[in-house]
Design a protein around this motif. Sequence first.
Motif, PDB file in Angstrom:
ATOM      1  N   LEU A   1       0.981  -1.636   0.648  1.00  0.00           N
ATOM      2  CA  LEU A   1       0.238   0.452  -0.190  1.00  0.00           C
ATOM      3  C   LEU A   1       1.328   1.015  -0.046  1.00  0.00           C
ATOM      4  CD1 LEU A   1      -2.733  -0.762   2.868  1.00  0.00           C
ATOM      5  CD2 LEU A   1      -2.844  -1.090   0.546  1.00  0.00           C
ATOM      6  N   GLU A   2       0.049   2.566  -0.414  1.00  0.00           N
ATOM      7  CA  GLU A   2       0.618   3.989  -0.624  1.00  0.00           C
ATOM      8  C   GLU A   2       0.172   4.512  -0.030  1.00  0.00           C
ATOM      9  OE1 GLU A   2       2.558   6.944  -3.455  1.00  0.00           O
ATOM     10  OE2 GLU A   2       2.047   5.219  -3.690  1.00  0.00           O
ATOM     11  N   ARG A   3       0.643   4.986   1.089  1.00  0.00           N
ATOM     12  CA  ARG A   3      -0.535   6.075   2.459  1.00  0.00           C
ATOM     13  C   ARG A   3      -0.094   7.715   2.073  1.00  0.00           C
ATOM     14  NH1 ARG A   3       0.941   9.771   6.298  1.00  0.00           N
ATOM     15  NH2 ARG A   3      -0.547   9.926   8.107  1.00  0.00           N
ATOM     16  N   LEU A   4      -1.649   8.072   1.004  1.00  0.00           N
ATOM     17  CA  LEU A   4      -1.706   9.803   0.148  1.00  0.00           C
ATOM     18  C   LEU A   4      -1.423  10.352   1.328  1.00  0.00           C
ATOM     19  CD1 LEU A   4      -4.798   7.856  -2.079  1.00  0.00           C
ATOM     20  CD2 LEU A   4      -2.257   8.717  -2.592  1.00  0.00           C
ATOM     21  N   ALA A   5      -2.227  10.430   2.736  1.00  0.00           N
ATOM     22  CA  ALA A   5      -2.578  11.381   3.301  1.00  0.00           C
ATOM     23  C   ALA A   5      -2.741  10.841   4.726  1.00  0.00           C
ATOM     24  CB  ALA A   5      -3.997  12.131   3.041  1.00  0.00           C
ATOM     25  N   HIS A   6      -3.029  11.486   5.708  1.00  0.00           N
ATOM     26  CA  HIS A   6      -3.549  10.502   7.512  1.00  0.00           C
ATOM     27  C   HIS A   6      -4.916  10.036   6.776  1.00  0.00           C
ATOM     28  CE1 HIS A   6      -3.929  10.005  11.518  1.00  0.00           C
ATOM     29  NE2 HIS A   6      -5.179  10.481  11.174  1.00  0.00           N
ATOM     30  N   GLY A   7      -4.634   8.430   6.959  1.00  0.00           N
ATOM     31  CA  GLY A   7      -5.510   7.680   7.182  1.00  0.00           C
ATOM     32  C   GLY A   7      -6.700   7.461   5.940  1.00  0.00           C
ATOM     33  N   ILE A   8      -5.704   7.879   4.710  1.00  0.00           N
ATOM     34  CA  ILE A   8      -6.301   7.375   3.371  1.00  0.00           C
ATOM     35  C   ILE A   8      -4.555   6.518   2.383  1.00  0.00           C
ATOM     36  CG2 ILE A   8      -6.367   8.289   0.776  1.00  0.00           C
ATOM     37  CD1 ILE A   8      -7.402  10.742   2.926  1.00  0.00           C
ATOM     38  N   TYR A   9      -4.859   5.409   2.186  1.00  0.00           N
ATOM     39  CA  TYR A   9      -4.081   4.494   1.816  1.00  0.00           C
ATOM     40  C   TYR A   9      -4.586   4.498  -0.068  1.00  0.00           C
ATOM     41  CZ  TYR A   9      -2.729   4.677   6.388  1.00  0.00           C
ATOM     42  OH  TYR A   9      -2.600   4.217   7.660  1.00  0.00           O
ATOM     43  N   LEU A  10      -3.747   4.156  -0.575  1.00  0.00           N
ATOM     44  CA  LEU A  10      -3.600   3.664  -2.242  1.00  0.00           C
ATOM     45  C   LEU A  10      -3.222   2.581  -1.999  1.00  0.00           C
ATOM     46  CD1 LEU A  10      -4.159   5.010  -5.300  1.00  0.00           C
ATOM     47  CD2 LEU A  10      -1.989   4.974  -4.953  1.00  0.00           C
ATOM     48  N   LEU A  11      -3.487   1.642  -3.487  1.00  0.00           N
ATOM     49  CA  LEU A  11      -3.390  -0.147  -3.877  1.00  0.00           C
ATOM     50  C   LEU A  11      -3.103   0.728  -4.834  1.00  0.00           C
ATOM     51  CD1 LEU A  11      -3.066  -2.996  -3.649  1.00  0.00           C
ATOM     52  CD2 LEU A  11      -5.264  -3.145  -4.294  1.00  0.00           C
ATOM     53  N   PRO A  12      -1.280   0.805  -4.986  1.00  0.00           N
ATOM     54  CA  PRO A  12      -0.251   0.987  -6.405  1.00  0.00           C
ATOM     55  C   PRO A  12      -1.399   0.615  -7.589  1.00  0.00           C
ATOM     56  CG  PRO A  12       0.623   0.863  -4.546  1.00  0.00           C
ATOM     57  CD  PRO A  12      -0.585   0.191  -4.000  1.00  0.00           C
ATOM     58  N   LYS A  13      -0.955   1.266  -8.377  1.00  0.00           N
ATOM     59  CA  LYS A  13      -1.353   0.541 -10.018  1.00  0.00           C
ATOM     60  C   LYS A  13      -0.163   1.002 -10.796  1.00  0.00           C
ATOM     61  CE  LYS A  13      -4.364   0.656 -13.773  1.00  0.00           C
ATOM     62  NZ  LYS A  13      -5.706   1.538 -14.345  1.00  0.00           N
ATOM     63  N   ILE A  14       0.639  -0.260 -10.976  1.00  0.00           N
ATOM     64  CA  ILE A  14       2.064   0.372 -11.885  1.00  0.00           C
ATOM     65  C   ILE A  14       1.445   0.363 -13.230  1.00  0.00           C
ATOM     66  CG2 ILE A  14       3.871  -0.340 -12.346  1.00  0.00           C
ATOM     67  CD1 ILE A  14       3.196   0.488  -9.504  1.00  0.00           C
TER      68      ILE A  14
END
Length: 206
Positions: A48-61
């Motif tokens: 996962l990537e942390r975008l901001a506090h309490g917001i995450y992203l499942l990376p897309k390559i």
Amino acid sequence: MNSIHQEITDQINALKPGTIIFPTDFRGIGTDDAVRQALSRLTKEGKLERLAHGIYLLPKIHPTFGKLQPSMEEVAEAVAANEHMRIKPAGAYALNKLGLSTQVPARLVYITDGQARQIKIGKGGVKFKPVSPKKFGMKGPISSLLIQGLEEMATSQVSLEMEGRIKELLHQETPDNLNNDLKLAPARINNFIIKLLKYPSDDRMA
């Protein structure tokens, strides 16, 4: 029984790459602290990537461009859906959406019927500005954006060229929607739009 970490991992593995994720997506699996610890661990593992506090992203390559980041618009819409609140573009962002400004603001401002919140992501961010319920009574896809955009600026600063573009846009709005939205607009913006539609620009310059 699977661990909380494994249960969350299994759920995330079933998601589409590029999905924006919130800790509340995993309510019922464990305590808030346990869920956040699992998401933190998955971030450290690179899943996962942390975008901001309490917001995450499942990376897309992407095979050519590498890791793709969501737009600020996508983040705002995901937050609104997660928190069950309505949002509408405001200020310079609303004007940009209408093509009245070529500058895309680094921080997108939305009005909301939810809580005030600011989210910083990289050099940009999103701001949610609480407003009265009547703001969401506006119906016109064009007139409502225009009114929200004009609220953040002095109408005396609107150039003749911009006035011409505004008139073109307003003529694309249905009369019913425009009349409805003008009733909900601040008096100064109602007056500006009425004068703009009623009197040619040349007459007002005389």
